[in-house]
Design an enzyme around this catalytic site. Structure first.
Site, PDB file in Angstrom:
ATOM      1  N   TRP A  21      91.187  -5.123 -18.959  1.00  0.00           N
ATOM      2  CA  TRP A  21      90.328  -6.088 -17.288  1.00  0.00           C
ATOM      3  C   TRP A  21      90.591  -7.224 -17.457  1.00  0.00           C
ATOM      4  O   TRP A  21      90.704  -8.091 -15.863  1.00  0.00           O
ATOM      5  CB  TRP A  21      89.601  -7.840 -19.287  1.00  0.00           C
ATOM      6  CG  TRP A  21      88.639  -8.177 -18.530  1.00  0.00           C
ATOM      7  CD1 TRP A  21      87.322  -8.549 -18.238  1.00  0.00           C
ATOM      8  CD2 TRP A  21      89.474  -9.859 -18.580  1.00  0.00           C
ATOM      9  NE1 TRP A  21      87.009  -9.580 -18.101  1.00  0.00           N
ATOM     10  CE2 TRP A  21      88.554 -10.823 -18.184  1.00  0.00           C
ATOM     11  CE3 TRP A  21      90.230 -10.512 -19.191  1.00  0.00           C
ATOM     12  CZ2 TRP A  21      88.556 -11.742 -17.976  1.00  0.00           C
ATOM     13  CZ3 TRP A  21      90.731 -12.065 -18.272  1.00  0.00           C
ATOM     14  CH2 TRP A  21      89.158 -12.475 -18.086  1.00  0.00           C
ATOM     15  N   HIS A  22      92.210  -7.194 -17.588  1.00  0.00           N
ATOM     16  CA  HIS A  22      93.390  -8.722 -16.786  1.00  0.00           C
ATOM     17  C   HIS A  22      93.777  -7.897 -15.701  1.00  0.00           C
ATOM     18  O   HIS A  22      94.503  -8.157 -14.341  1.00  0.00           O
ATOM     19  CB  HIS A  22      94.276  -8.609 -18.270  1.00  0.00           C
ATOM     20  CG  HIS A  22      93.876  -9.607 -19.564  1.00  0.00           C
ATOM     21  ND1 HIS A  22      93.530  -9.177 -20.278  1.00  0.00           N
ATOM     22  CD2 HIS A  22      94.203 -11.075 -18.860  1.00  0.00           C
ATOM     23  CE1 HIS A  22      93.368 -10.857 -21.078  1.00  0.00           C
ATOM     24  NE2 HIS A  22      93.891 -12.232 -20.289  1.00  0.00           N
ATOM     25  N   GLY A  23      94.135  -6.891 -14.898  1.00  0.00           N
ATOM     26  CA  GLY A  23      93.943  -6.003 -14.109  1.00  0.00           C
ATOM     27  C   GLY A  23      94.586  -4.656 -14.230  1.00  0.00           C
ATOM     28  O   GLY A  23      94.792  -4.053 -15.611  1.00  0.00           O
ATOM     29  N   PHE A  55      92.935 -12.392 -11.807  1.00  0.00           N
ATOM     30  CA  PHE A  55      92.058 -11.870 -13.265  1.00  0.00           C
ATOM     31  C   PHE A  55      90.799 -11.334 -12.826  1.00  0.00           C
ATOM     32  O   PHE A  55      90.279 -10.349 -13.459  1.00  0.00           O
ATOM     33  CB  PHE A  55      92.099 -12.022 -14.339  1.00  0.00           C
ATOM     34  CG  PHE A  55      93.338 -12.105 -14.744  1.00  0.00           C
ATOM     35  CD1 PHE A  55      94.568 -11.067 -13.693  1.00  0.00           C
ATOM     36  CD2 PHE A  55      94.303 -12.849 -15.462  1.00  0.00           C
ATOM     37  CE1 PHE A  55      95.898 -10.911 -13.652  1.00  0.00           C
ATOM     38  CE2 PHE A  55      95.936 -12.938 -15.491  1.00  0.00           C
ATOM     39  CZ  PHE A  55      96.813 -12.164 -14.543  1.00  0.00           C
TER      40      PHE A  55
END
Lengths: 299, 474
Positions: free
Chosen positions: B330-332, B474
Site C-alpha cells: 500500500w505504501h508504494g 502514497f
C-alpha cells in the site's frame, strides 16, 4: 492577534539591528551590497563566484577597486537584485558574471533565491523581483517574522563572527579534493532534455540589457569545475547573440588536469582560485581595453 | 490544497465563513443541505485545481462503490454477493493498479522472464499517480466491505456519499475514515461549536509546527546525507536515519493533526491518526499509535477475515505477515516498501512469540522497551526512505563501519535544537504526566504564551515553501 503583531514588529526591528551590526558572514556581505558597494569591478554569481575569484589579485593587476558579491547557491534572481543595488551607488563599470546553469537559466525552485535579498526589499525594483517569483510575497513580506524566516541562526552566527572586509567578499576554501575528475564533454542528448526557466531567462536578458544601457562592461565567466553535470549550451548561445564576451576555463588544460586545485568537483580551493584569477586577469585585459567605458579605466 | 501553503492561509478562512454562513442564511434542514453541498463543491473544486482529468478517477471510484454497494444490498444470498463484491473491489482497485503498480508489476514480470532466459522490455507508463489515490480508494473499499458484511446499510444519497469519499481535509493523506463515523455526521445538520473550533485551531497549530518546523527542517539534513551517504561518516548516516524517523513523524502526524483541526473547524470529528508512536513499548504497540486509521483498516478488512489471532499460532503469524505485506505494498510500488512491511510483520511475530507484545510490567522496563522499539522502527525506516534494499543495507553497514564524527551543519542543528526538544517534551508530558499538562493548560497566560511561541517559531524557523507531504505520494 495584537500580541502576534507586537511580536512581529519587535522581532522585525531586532533582526534589522542584528543585520546592520553583523561584522562578518553572509549577513555583512548582503548589507554591504545594499548600503555601500561602489567598487568599479564587481563579481556576481553563486558559490563558484565567491570561492573562485580573488578581488585582491584583480585589484593589484587591473588597478581598479573590486568586490566579490557572489553568494552560495545564488543565481540570476538574486544577481539581478544585486545589480539593482549596485546601480544605486554608482561606481560599477565592469561586472564579471559567473554563469551557473541551474541557477541562471535552468528550472528549479526560484523561491530559494529570495531570502538573501530580503534585506534589500525596499530597494526600487527589488520588490517586484519577489512578486515575479511568487505573488504572495507581496503579502508575506509585510511580516517582520517572515522577513527573518530561516535567517535567525545565521544572523546570530554572523554577529559573532570576525570581520571579513579585508577579502572584499572573497570566501576562500582550504581543503583538497581527494576524488577523481568527473569532467566530460557535454552530451547534447542529455542537455536537450533540460527545462529552461522563462523567468530566469527573462531576468538574464534584462541583466544584459541594463548593463548595456548603463555602459557597464559585462563579462560572462565559466570558472573551472570537474563535475560532469553542467550544461552551458544555452548560456554560450545567449552570450554570442547578445555579444557578451565569455571567459571559459575550457581553453586551459591545467584547470581540468590538476585536481589538487579543487576542494570538490564544483569548487576550487584557495590555491586554485588564485591561479584561476591570475589567468583570468590575462583574459580580461583585452576585453576591458575594448569596453565601452575603456577611457575611464586604468588598464 | 495543502495545509502548509499560502493558498490555505487565505482560502480556508473564506471557506469557513461561507460554510457557516450557509447555515445562518437558510433556515431549518435546508441549511445543512446547502452547507453540505457547498463542502462537496469545495472538495471537488480543490481536487480539480490540481488535475481536472484525475477528478474523474475520484468520481469513478465513488460511482463504482456507490452502485456496487446498492447491488450487494439487494442480494440476500452470500453466494451471489460474493461475485458482486469481487467485481466491485476489482473495479475500485483498477485505477490504483494502473497508476501505482503497473510499472512495478510489469518490471517484476520482466525480471522473472529474464531469469528464465527470455528477454522482455515491458512497457512503462509515465503517468503521475493521482493525489490521495490510495487513501480514498481504501476508504471507499472499506464502505463496500461494510455493506457486504451488513455492518451498515448502503447509502442512498449519492451527494452524501460523494462527500464521504472526497471530504477535502482528509483526501490527500487520510486519515481513512469509516463510513459509520463520517456518513452520519455528513447527514446531520451541524451547529457551530466554539469549543470544538478552538480545539481544531490547536490541532492546526500543532500540526503546522510539526510539519514546517520539525519535518521540513530535518528533511534538509536527511536529503543532504542520503543523497550521497557514503560521502559522509557512518555516524552521519545514523543521525540522518534518526532525523528521518522524526521527519516522517512530523510530516505525517503534522498533516493528520491539521486535517483533524480543519475538520473540527467545519464541525466534523475524524479519527486522531497518531498517538505518540515513538513512545510505544513494542512494534505491535507502535502500530496502535502510528497511522491508526490504516492499522484499523488493515485489521478489519485483511487481518480479521484471514482469521486474525483466533486460530493456531502459525496461522496467526502468517496473518500478521500477510497484513504487513499489504501494508508495505500500500505504501508504494517498490521492493523497499515490501521489505519494510516484512520487517514490521516479522518483528511483531517475534514479539508475539516471546510475549513482548504485552505492556511492560515494571515501570523501569518502559524506557528500555521504548528505546528498543525505536531502534527497530528506525532501522526499518532506512529501507523505507532509500530507493533500493541494497542501498539500505549499504547504509546500515556504513553506520557500523565508519564511526567518525557526524557531519553537522550549524544552522540546521540550531533549528533542530529548537524543534526537537519541544516535540519530545510535549509527547513525553502527554504520555507520562498528562495531569501536569492539564494543570498548566488551565492558566490563560501559559496557554496563550504557548500559542504565540509556536506561531512565532513557525514563522521564523519553519520552511515556508509549501513543501509537499511525504505521504501524499502514497
Amino acid at each position: 492577534m495584537a500580541i502576534m503583531m507586537m511580536v512581529d514588529l519587535a522581532v522585525g526591528m531586532a533582526a534589522g539591528l542584528l543585520r546592520q551590526r553583523a561584522p562578518g558572514g553572509v549577513t555583512h556581505k548582503a548589507e554591504y551590497i545594499r548600503q555601500r558597494a561602489d567598487e568599479e569591478l564587481v563579481i556576481v554569481g553563486s558559490s563558484r563566484a565567491s570561492h573562485h575569484i580573488v578581488p585582491r589579485i584583480l585589484r593589484d593587476s587591473l588597478g581598479v577597486s573590486v568586490y566579490n558579491a557572489g553568494m552560495d547557491g545564488m543565481g540570476i534572481v538574486y544577481n539581478y537584485g544585486v545589480l539593482l543595488q549596485l546601480l544605486r551607488h554608482g561606481g560599477v563599470r565592469t561586472v564579471i558574471y559567473e554563469l551557473t546553469p541551474w541557477n541562471d537559466y535552468l528550472t528549479d525552485d526560484n523561491g530559494q533565491y529570495l531570502p538573501n535579498l530580503r534585506n534589500a526589499y525596499g530597494v526600487p525594483g527589488v520588490d517586484s523581483l519577489f512578486w515575479s517569483v511568487d505573488p504572495s510575497e507581496r503579502i508575506k513580506m509585510m511580516s517582520g517574522l517572515y522577513r527573518v524566516n530561516s535567517m535567525l541562526p545565521r544572523l546570530g552566527f554572523d554577529n559573532l563572527s570576525a570581520a571579513t572586509d579585508t577579502l572584499w567578499g572573497y570566501e576562500p576554501l582550504w581543503s583538497r579534493y581527494a576524488g577523481a575528475s568527473r569532467l566530460q564533454e557535454e552530451d547534447p542528448s542529455v542537455s536537450g532534455k533540460y527545462e529552461y526557466d522563462p523567468l530566469k531567462i527573462d531576468l538574464l536578458k534584462k541583466f544584459i540589457r541594463t548593463c548595456r544601457e548603463r555602459n557597464i562592461q559585462l563579462v560572462f565567466s565559466v570558472s573551472p569545475y570537474l563535475d560532469r553535470n553542467y550544461s552551458y549550451r544555452y548560456g554560450m548561445a545567449l552570450a554570442e547573440k547578445e555579444r557578451v564576451p565569455v571567459v571559459t576555463f575550457r581553453s586551459e588544460p591545467q584547470f581540468f588536469e590538476d585536481i589538487s586545485l579543487y576542494q570538490d568537483p564544483s569548487h576550487l580551493n584557495n590555491t586554485g582560485a588564485e591561479l584561476y584569477t591570475r589567468w583570468l586577469v590575462g583574459k580580461l585585459k583585452p576585453i576591458l581595453a575594448d569596453s565601452p567605458g575603456a577611457g575611464r579605466d586604468t588598464i | 490544497m495543502i495545509f502548509n501553503s499560502f493558498q490555505f492561509v487565505w482560502l480556508f478562512p473564506l471557506i469557513f465563513v461561507l460554510y457557516w454562513g450557509c447555515s445562518r442564511l437558510w433556515p431549518g434542514r435546508r441549511a445543512g443541505d446547502v452547507a453540505k453541498y457547498f463542502l462537496l463543491a469545495v472538495s471537488y473544486g480543490l481536487y480539480a485545481q490540481w488535475s481536472v482529468p484525475y477528478t474523474l478517477i475520484l468520481f469513478g471510484v465513488t460511482l463504482v462503490t456507490f452502485f456496487f454497494a446498492l447491488l450487494i444490498e439487494r442480494r440476500k444470498a452470500f453466494g451471489r454477493k460474493k461475485y458482486i463484491i469481487w467485481a466491485g473491489v476489482s473495479l475500485t482497485l483498477f485505477p490504483l493498479l494502473v497508476f501505482k503498480y503497473f510499472n512495478f508489476i510489469t518490471g517484476a514480470g520482466a525480471s522473472v522472464l529474464q531469469w528464465i532466459g527470455i528477454d522482455a522490455a515491458p512497457p512503462a507508463l509515465e503517468w503521475v499517480v493521482p493525489l490521495g489515490l490510495s487513501f480514498y480508494t481504501f476508504q471507499a473499499l472499506g464502505y463496500l466491505w461494510d455493506v457486504y458484511y451488513a455492518k451498515i446499510k448502503a447509502e442512498r444519497n449519492f451527494g452524501d456519499y460523494m462527500l464521504f469519499v472526497a471530504f477535502f481535509p482528509q483526501i490527500l493523506c487520510g486519515p481513512i475514515s469509516r463510513p459509520d463515523e463520517l456518513l452520519p455526521q455528513i447527514k446531520s445538520p451541524r451547529e457551530f461549536d466554539y469549543t470544538r473550533a478552538v480545539s481544531g485551531l490547536k490541532y492546526l497549530l500543532w500540526g503546522m509546527f510539526l510539519k514546517v518546523v520539525l519535518a521540513d527542517r530535518l528533511g534538509i539534513y536527511v536529503d543532504t546525507i542520503y543523497a550521497e551517504p557514503l560521502k559522509y561518516s557512518g555516524s552521519s548516516s545514523l543521525l540522518a536515519s534518526i532525523c528521518y524517523s522524526l521527519q516522517i513523524y512530523g510530516d505525517f502526524a503534522g498533516y493528520s493533526f491539521m486535517a483533524l483541526g480543519v475538520a473540527r473547524l467545519l464541525g466534523f470529528d475524524i479519527i486522531k491518526n497518531f498517538n505518540r508512536p515513538y513512545l510505544a513499548t513494542s512494534v505491535s504497540a507502535f502500530w496502535k499509535r502510528w497511522n491508526i486509521s490504516l492499522t484499523r483498516w488493515l485489521t478489519t478488512y485483511i487481518y480479521i477475515p484471514l482469521g486474525g489471532s483466533r486460530c493456531g499460532k502459525l496461522r496467526t503469524y502468517r496473518n500478521i505477515m500477510l497484513t504487513f505485506l499489504v501494508s508495505g505494498i500500500w505504501h508504494g510500488a517498490n521492493w523497499t516498501f515490501i521489505f519494510w512491511g516484512v520487517i514490521h510483520g516479522a518483528a511483531q511475530c517475534v514479539e508475539k512469540f516471546l510475549g513482548w507484545n504485552m505492556a511492560p510490567r515494571g515501570k523501569w522496563s518502559v524506557l528500555p522497551r521504548i528505546l528498543f522499539t525505536f531502534v527497530i522502527v528506525n532501522f526499518a525506516w532506512i529501507f523505507f526512505r532509500l530507493p533500493t534494499i541494497g542501498e539500505g543495507w549499504e547504509v546500515i553497514r556504513h553506520i557500523f563501519s565508519s564511526p567518525a564524527a557526524p557531519y553537522i551543519h550549524p544552522t540546521t542543528f540550531f533549528h533542530l535544537a529548537v524543534a526537537v526538544p519541544i516535540v519530545v517534551a510535549a509527547d513525553v508530558m502527554r504520555e507520562f504526566t498528562p495531569g501536569i499538562l492539564a494543570g498548566l493548560n488551565r492558566y490563560t497566560v501559559v496557554r496563550w504564551s504557548a500559542y504565540v511561541i509556536l506561531l512565532t517559531l513557525i514563522l521564523t524557523f519553519g520552511v515556508l515553501d509549501s513543501g509537499q507531504f511525504i505521504y501524499v505520494s502514497f
